[in-house]
Design a protein around this motif. Structure first.
Motif, short mmCIF file in Angstrom:
data_model
loop_
_atom_site.label_atom_id
_atom_site.label_comp_id
_atom_site.label_asym_id
_atom_site.label_seq_id
_atom_site.Cartn_x
_atom_site.Cartn_y
_atom_site.Cartn_z
N UNK A 232 0.70 -1.13 0.13
CA UNK A 232 0.04 -0.03 0.00
C UNK A 232 0.76 1.22 0.00
N UNK A 233 2.08 1.17 0.98
CA UNK A 233 2.76 2.34 1.01
C UNK A 233 3.91 2.02 1.75
N UNK A 234 5.01 1.64 1.20
CA UNK A 234 6.20 1.02 1.81
C UNK A 234 7.03 2.28 2.50
N UNK A 235 6.55 3.47 2.50
CA UNK A 235 7.21 4.55 3.08
C UNK A 235 6.43 4.97 4.57
N UNK A 236 5.48 4.41 4.52
CA UNK A 236 4.41 4.68 5.69
C UNK A 236 5.02 3.87 6.61
N UNK A 237 5.77 4.64 7.82
CA UNK A 237 6.11 3.69 8.81
C UNK A 237 4.76 3.07 9.64
N UNK A 238 3.82 3.64 9.99
CA UNK A 238 2.96 3.16 10.85
C UNK A 238 2.09 2.22 10.24
N UNK A 239 2.11 2.04 8.80
CA UNK A 239 1.40 0.99 7.95
C UNK A 239 2.26 -0.19 7.80
N UNK A 240 3.29 0.21 6.98
CA UNK A 240 4.28 -0.95 6.59
C UNK A 240 5.19 -1.55 7.52
N UNK A 241 5.50 -0.96 8.66
CA UNK A 241 6.50 -1.56 9.77
C UNK A 241 5.64 -2.90 10.29
N UNK A 242 4.47 -2.79 10.85
CA UNK A 242 3.94 -3.93 11.25
C UNK A 242 3.58 -4.97 10.49
N UNK A 243 3.28 -4.67 9.33
CA UNK A 243 3.21 -5.68 8.15
C UNK A 243 4.70 -6.41 7.80
N UNK A 244 5.62 -5.64 8.01
CA UNK A 244 7.00 -6.12 7.61
C UNK A 244 7.32 -7.05 8.88
N UNK A 245 7.13 -6.41 10.13
CA UNK A 245 7.49 -7.41 11.21
C UNK A 245 6.76 -8.78 11.02
N UNK A 246 5.54 -8.72 10.79
CA UNK A 246 4.65 -9.92 10.73
C UNK A 246 5.03 -10.89 9.78
N UNK A 263 12.43 -8.99 3.54
CA UNK A 263 11.32 -8.21 4.34
C UNK A 263 12.37 -7.37 5.44
N UNK A 264 13.54 -7.94 5.98
CA UNK A 264 14.26 -7.20 6.73
C UNK A 264 14.82 -5.78 6.33
N UNK A 265 15.00 -6.15 4.86
CA UNK A 265 15.76 -4.71 4.34
C UNK A 265 14.45 -3.67 4.55
N UNK A 266 13.26 -4.02 4.20
CA UNK A 266 12.28 -3.08 4.13
C UNK A 266 12.00 -2.55 5.52
N UNK A 267 12.27 -3.42 6.33
CA UNK A 267 12.11 -3.21 8.14
C UNK A 267 12.99 -1.98 8.47
N UNK A 268 14.43 -2.21 7.98
CA UNK A 268 15.41 -1.38 8.51
C UNK A 268 15.15 0.04 7.86
N UNK A 274 17.63 3.41 16.79
CA UNK A 274 18.90 2.96 16.24
C UNK A 274 19.37 1.60 16.59
N UNK A 275 18.84 1.28 18.02
CA UNK A 275 19.25 -0.14 18.29
C UNK A 275 18.65 -1.18 17.45
N UNK A 276 17.35 -0.77 17.14
CA UNK A 276 16.42 -1.80 16.36
C UNK A 276 17.12 -1.91 15.01
N UNK A 277 17.45 -0.66 14.38
CA UNK A 277 18.32 -0.71 13.14
C UNK A 277 19.38 -1.78 13.25
N UNK A 278 20.53 -1.56 14.25
CA UNK A 278 21.51 -2.13 14.28
C UNK A 278 21.50 -3.67 14.36
N UNK A 279 20.26 -4.08 15.10
CA UNK A 279 19.90 -5.43 15.44
C UNK A 279 19.46 -6.07 14.04
N UNK A 280 18.62 -5.51 13.18
CA UNK A 280 18.40 -5.81 11.96
C UNK A 280 19.53 -6.03 10.84
#
Length: 449
Positions: A232-246, A263-268, A274-280
């Protein structure tokens, strides 16, 4: 005298006895013109009853009965007659409105739901239908405890009112109670097609995907819906991030490393923390190195992590390993320098500096830089044969005879084993004799040997 009470009542009795209903209706109408309050309500009830039961004119009956119920919603005789109006197609919608007000005022939810259903038949437009369905669904759920019927009402409401978050939540709650998960998923999919904005559409599809994943044990169907949300919108944090995590959860559980990496690339890219980005980035590096055997992609992931923190030891250690594996010696030398600068442990620094010197000397054939690297070890940690010996070899290779002689002398100064001393003195004598034209110095070295 049109208001002569005795004469009027006598006429009423006479008309009734003669079954002259039209005349009786006209007479009651004249009486109504001058009546007020309870008397007027009573006359309207009689007129409504007369028109409905004797004259078959339910339209005129409804005119009077509507007023009666407006004044006294509990008037059973009037309600019963208006109920009969529901059977008349031309009066059905109007009668339902009249009864709705009466049943609402007298708190009779079951009858109220029934007449709201009648109103629904003629409701024009989605907005009007949605309002009626919302009331029906809430009554069946809250007042009548009719789970199946309430679910049916919400199933009709949600697709035409996809933005109604409360209705969607109630639909899901009732579906869980009765186990109608497949029905709920179908209703929400239909609603998602009618949603006008990405946000509610995404929220609805996420609910569908969770049903598939958590309640129907259908991960492939859940994956398809999660991917639809993501697109729907890969740039929308609130929309795309939960889907990517799922999707990450599904791909990890099914051991699908390539899809997991994607999907981890999308997520990062969406992650702010910052900590979450480093873990990904670390997970991406591990997946590419070990599961996909793609060291180039693994290097890219670890380099991206190191960009956030150039002193990140985990990232630098991984790059150290990967550059060595892929024989990228310049890059390895740079990483070894970074690791040494970031380390506070003396032994660790010495090990890294030694490795750097070896890479420069043996892999990059950069004699001058290798010499500088070894000399840095001497400066920081003092003289020892393990460092002086390779420096001597490098000076010899570079034909820097004076530095070679000095290095051999330094090595000789710390040598303890006679055989080692003899070899160093012999070598020093040859350098002085053959390279420095220092016969006395050479003779002295040979003499000591």
């Amino acid at each position: 005298d049109p208001h002569h009470e005795q004469a009027m009542r006598a006429l009423e009795m006479l008309y009734a006895a003669q079954e002259s209903w039209e005349k009786l209706a006209a007479l009651l109408g004249r009486r109504l013109d001058g009546a007020a309050g309870d008397e007027a309500i009573g006359l309207r009830l009689r007129l409504g009853t007369l028109h409905a039961t004797r004259l078959g004119d339910f339209a005129r009956a409804l005119d009077h009965l509507e007023v009666v119920l407006g004044a006294d919603p509990g008037e059973k005789a009037a309600r019963d007659l208006v109920e009969q109006c529901l059977a008349k197609s031309e009066l059905r919608a109007r009668a339902a409105v009249v009864l709705e007000a009466a049943y609402l005022a007298t708190d009779q939810p079951r009858d109220l739901v029934r007449v709201l259903d009648v109103r629904l038949e003629s409701a024009a437009g989605d907005e009007a239908r949605a309002e009626l369905l919302r009331r029906i669904a809430e009554l069946r759920d809250d007042r009548l405890n009719e789970d199946v019927a309430a679910l049916d009402a919400y199933a009709k409401l949600v697709p035409i009112a996809p933005d109604d978050e409360n209705a969607r939540a109630r639909l899901l709650d009732i579906a869980r109670r009765v186990g109608s998960h497949e029905q709920a998923a179908g209703v929400l999919l239909a609603a998602s097609k009618n949603a006008r904005a990405p946000q509610p559409k995404g929220e609805i599809l996420m609910s569908v995907a969770k049903i598939f994943e958590d309640l129907l044990d259908a991960p492939s169907r859940a994956e398809s819906v999660y991917r639809e949300v993501l697109e729907l919108d890969r740039t929308d944090h609130a929309l795309a991030l939960p889907a990517a995590r799922a999707l990450e959860r599904i791909y990890a559980a099914e051991n699908r490393p390539r899809e997991l990496a994607d999907v981890l690339r999308v997520q990062v890219e969406l992650e702010d923390d910052g900590e979450a980005r480093r873990a990904i980035w670390a997970r991406l590096g591990d997946i590419h190195e070990n599961a996909l055997d793609d060291p180039s992609a693994a290097i890219a992931a670890w380099r991206a992590r190191a960009e956030d923190d150039p002193a990140d030891e985990q990232a630098l250690a991984a790059l150290d390993r990967l550059y060595g594996r892929t024989e990228q010696w310049d890059a390895l030398a740079s990483v070894l320098r970074s690791r040494e600068r970031a380390s506070t442990d003396g032994d660790r620094r010495k090990e890294l500096m030694t490795r750097l010197a070896l890479v420069l000397a043996e892999r990059l054939n950069d004699t001058n830089e290798a010499i500088l690297a070894y000399r840095a070890i001497l400066d920081d940690f003092g003289s020892e044969h393990a460092v002086l010996a390779p420096i001597a070899a490098l000076y010899e290779k570079a034909e820097r005879w004076d530095e070679l002689a000095e290095t051999l002398e330094a090595d000789l100064a710390i040598a303890e084993v006679p055989v080692d001393k003899m070899e160093l003195l012999a070598r020093l004598g040859r350098v002085r004799r053959d390279k420095q034209d220092d016969a006395p110095g050479a003779l002295e070295a040979f003499r000591q040997a």
